[in-house]
Design a protein around this motif. Structure first.
Motif, short mmCIF file in Angstrom:
data_model
loop_
_atom_site.label_atom_id
_atom_site.label_comp_id
_atom_site.label_asym_id
_atom_site.label_seq_id
_atom_site.Cartn_x
_atom_site.Cartn_y
_atom_site.Cartn_z
N GLY A 187 -27.33 -14.68 -9.77
CA GLY A 187 -27.32 -14.02 -8.47
C GLY A 187 -27.00 -15.03 -7.39
O GLY A 187 -25.92 -15.04 -6.79
N ALA A 188 -27.94 -15.93 -7.12
CA ALA A 188 -27.72 -16.98 -6.13
C ALA A 188 -26.60 -17.89 -6.59
O ALA A 188 -26.45 -18.17 -7.77
CB ALA A 188 -29.01 -17.78 -5.92
N GLN A 189 -25.83 -18.37 -5.65
CA GLN A 189 -24.68 -19.22 -5.97
C GLN A 189 -24.94 -20.69 -5.65
O GLN A 189 -24.08 -21.53 -5.87
CB GLN A 189 -23.46 -18.72 -5.21
N TYR A 190 -26.10 -21.00 -5.11
CA TYR A 190 -26.44 -22.39 -4.79
C TYR A 190 -27.95 -22.50 -4.60
O TYR A 190 -28.68 -21.51 -4.65
CB TYR A 190 -25.70 -22.86 -3.54
N ASN A 191 -28.41 -23.73 -4.39
CA ASN A 191 -29.83 -24.01 -4.18
C ASN A 191 -30.06 -24.48 -2.75
O ASN A 191 -29.73 -25.62 -2.42
CB ASN A 191 -30.31 -25.12 -5.13
N PRO A 192 -30.60 -23.65 -1.86
CA PRO A 192 -30.91 -24.13 -0.52
C PRO A 192 -32.14 -25.05 -0.55
O PRO A 192 -32.92 -25.03 -1.50
CB PRO A 192 -31.21 -22.86 0.26
N LYS A 193 -32.29 -25.82 0.49
CA LYS A 193 -33.43 -26.75 0.58
C LYS A 193 -34.74 -25.97 0.67
O LYS A 193 -34.84 -24.94 1.32
CB LYS A 193 -33.26 -27.63 1.83
N ASN A 194 -35.75 -26.50 0.00
CA ASN A 194 -37.09 -25.94 0.08
C ASN A 194 -37.68 -26.29 1.45
O ASN A 194 -37.76 -27.45 1.83
CB ASN A 194 -37.96 -26.53 -1.04
N ILE A 235 -33.95 -16.14 1.82
CA ILE A 235 -33.14 -15.09 1.19
C ILE A 235 -31.95 -14.72 2.07
O ILE A 235 -30.88 -14.36 1.57
CB ILE A 235 -34.00 -13.84 0.90
N GLY A 236 -32.11 -14.82 3.38
CA GLY A 236 -31.03 -14.48 4.29
C GLY A 236 -29.77 -15.27 4.00
O GLY A 236 -28.67 -14.71 3.82
N ASP A 237 -29.87 -16.60 3.94
CA ASP A 237 -28.70 -17.44 3.69
C ASP A 237 -28.17 -17.27 2.27
O ASP A 237 -26.96 -17.29 2.05
CB ASP A 237 -29.05 -18.91 3.94
N ILE A 238 -29.09 -17.11 1.30
CA ILE A 238 -28.68 -16.94 -0.10
C ILE A 238 -27.89 -15.65 -0.25
O ILE A 238 -26.83 -15.62 -0.89
CB ILE A 238 -29.92 -16.93 -1.02
N PHE A 239 -28.40 -14.57 0.34
CA PHE A 239 -27.74 -13.27 0.24
C PHE A 239 -26.40 -13.29 0.97
O PHE A 239 -25.39 -12.75 0.47
CB PHE A 239 -28.64 -12.18 0.81
N LYS A 240 -26.37 -13.89 2.15
CA LYS A 240 -25.13 -13.92 2.93
C LYS A 240 -24.03 -14.68 2.19
O LYS A 240 -22.87 -14.25 2.16
CB LYS A 240 -25.38 -14.55 4.30
N ASP A 241 -24.40 -15.81 1.60
CA ASP A 241 -23.44 -16.59 0.82
C ASP A 241 -22.89 -15.75 -0.32
O ASP A 241 -21.67 -15.72 -0.57
CB ASP A 241 -24.14 -17.84 0.27
N TRP A 242 -23.77 -15.05 -1.04
CA TRP A 242 -23.36 -14.17 -2.14
C TRP A 242 -22.48 -13.04 -1.64
O TRP A 242 -21.44 -12.72 -2.24
CB TRP A 242 -24.61 -13.61 -2.83
N LEU A 243 -22.86 -12.43 -0.53
CA LEU A 243 -22.15 -11.27 0.01
C LEU A 243 -20.70 -11.61 0.37
O LEU A 243 -19.77 -10.88 0.01
CB LEU A 243 -22.89 -10.74 1.24
N TYR A 244 -20.51 -12.73 1.08
CA TYR A 244 -19.17 -13.09 1.52
C TYR A 244 -18.30 -13.59 0.36
O TYR A 244 -17.07 -13.47 0.42
CB TYR A 244 -19.25 -14.15 2.62
N LYS A 245 -18.92 -14.10 -0.69
CA LYS A 245 -18.16 -14.50 -1.88
C LYS A 245 -17.82 -13.30 -2.76
O LYS A 245 -16.76 -13.26 -3.41
CB LYS A 245 -18.96 -15.50 -2.71
N THR A 246 -18.69 -12.32 -2.78
CA THR A 246 -18.54 -11.19 -3.70
C THR A 246 -17.75 -10.04 -3.11
O THR A 246 -16.94 -9.41 -3.78
CB THR A 246 -19.93 -10.68 -4.14
N PHE A 247 -18.00 -9.74 -1.85
CA PHE A 247 -17.33 -8.62 -1.17
C PHE A 247 -16.73 -9.08 0.16
O PHE A 247 -17.17 -8.65 1.23
CB PHE A 247 -18.31 -7.48 -0.94
N PRO A 248 -15.77 -9.97 0.12
CA PRO A 248 -15.23 -10.52 1.37
C PRO A 248 -14.62 -9.47 2.29
O PRO A 248 -14.62 -9.64 3.50
CB PRO A 248 -14.18 -11.52 0.88
N ASP A 249 -14.12 -8.37 1.73
CA ASP A 249 -13.46 -7.36 2.55
C ASP A 249 -14.45 -6.52 3.35
O ASP A 249 -14.09 -5.94 4.38
CB ASP A 249 -12.61 -6.44 1.67
N ARG A 250 -15.70 -6.43 2.91
CA ARG A 250 -16.67 -5.60 3.60
C ARG A 250 -17.93 -6.35 4.03
O ARG A 250 -18.87 -5.77 4.55
CB ARG A 250 -17.06 -4.42 2.72
#
Length: 357
Positions: A15-22, A271-286
């Protein structure tokens, strides 16, 4: 119908595409922008398990809007890898990242059954429902080997303490024998999480979960066995799966679900940054549209911690979703009755024996 529209660089199966800082750590060595670092080993991340010697296992839930009073989680982190999961933030308390760490470094509370038995033996305990999977899924893949959830159900049956479960894994059917015995005493209720009926979307949102077809079969099997069962159509993500609500609730009701619930996605903390990163990589058109629709449900933000409004949102779009949910539940005969656990059957057992008086 959702079509897969991901950009290059998308890690399939996570799901997540990277590891943000704790946020609790002063420093960390993480890869947040792979294009800027050329000396990382690009190897497939394998799931590892950390065995924890827990001190307590039952948690009192003080939030008034989650529908549970006590919860129990035999595992922390979840290999299912659902990109939206609110439990990701809790992984930071263990010293890990809410990103890839959450779905690949799984904390196993291997002494959970012993702790629950000790908890029930305490004379101060007054019987109340305990929810399994209040945080992470108690039937995630490692459960097949560890069988902690099955042992916990055995102890609940032995003491006759009520238990609730929510899962998105068909592994729950392994424990059908115990669930039947608990149901005979009115001690169990099971909810299955179903976010859509679009299998392509599932593979992106929830990459390591049971298929939607299998989850509907779980509902059907549980219902046929006389086990009280419902569906959580959650979370609803505006612009991705909100329009699937009708078909999802209809399929669940046809399979035998008696109750339904929903939430609108909220992206607190990391979760906000993790989800946004996933969203723009997965559904760039929407992605831009989806992001703004989520904000429209939370007063211009993508997160909300206020009781009562945080789960179902506010504003015009959230109101439409709420009205549709009520309409579809009426149409498909969901939530027409209520369920109450049996609190009278509890029996305290000490050293494997019932007290004489």
């Amino acid at each position: 119908m959702i079509t897969q529209e991901r950009n290059d660089g998308f890690t399939k199966g996570r799901g997540a595409q990277y590891n943000p800082k704790n946020r609790f750590l002063k420093g960390a060595y993480v890869q947040e922008h792979s294009e800027g670092i050329d000396d990382w080993e690009q190897e497939e991340r394998k799931t590892t398990y950390i065995y924890d010697e827990s001190k307590t296992i039952v948690n009192e839930v003080k939030s008034p809007d989650v529908g549970m009073v006590f919860s129990l989680n035999p595992y922390q982190g979840c290999e299912h890898g659902c990109i939206y999961c609110y439990a990701r933030n809790s992984h930071e308390y263990w010293g890990y990242s809410a990103g890839l760490d959450f779905e690949s470094k799984i904390v196993v509370k291997h002494n959970a059954p012993q702790l629950l038995r000790k908890f029930f033996e305490n004379r101060n305990w007054q019987p109340a429902p305990i929810s399994l999977s209040g945080n992470t899924d108690c039937y995630q893949p490692i459960e097949r080997k560890m069988k902690l959830t099955r042992q916990l159900l055995e102890i609940c049956l032995e003491f006759r303490n009520p238990v609730g479960l929510i899962t998105k894994n068909a592994l729950i059917l392994r424990d059908l024998d115990l669930l039947k015995e608990l149901a005979a005493l009115n001690l169990v209720c099971v909810y299955t999480s179903v976010t859509s009926t679009d299998e392509k979307l599932r593979s992106l949102l929830e990459p390591r979960t049971t298929t939607y077809k299998s989850r509907l079969q779980v509902i059907s099997t549980l219902s046929a066995a006389g086990i009280p069962t419902g569906i959580m159509n959650a979370p609803l993500i505006p612009g991705l799966n909100d329009t699937h609500m009708h078909d999802t609730l209809q399929a669940a009701a046809t399979a035998g679900a008696r109750w339904a619930g929903y939430t609108i996605v909220r992206l607190n903390g990391a979760i906000g940054d993790i989800f946004k990163d996933w969203l723009y990589k997965t559904f760039p058109d929407r992605a831009e549209k989806v992001w703004h629709l989520i904000q429209g449900c939370h007063g211009g933000q993508v997160n909300d911690s206020r009781f009562a409004t945080r789960m179902t949102g506010e504003g015009q779009f959230a109101t439409i979703i709420r009205q549709q949910f009520k309409l579809y539940c009426r149409k498909f005969g969901l939530n027409e009755t209520t369920f109450s656990y049996n609190l009278e059957a509890f029996r305290r057992i000490k050293n494997g024996q019932l007290p004489l008086f």
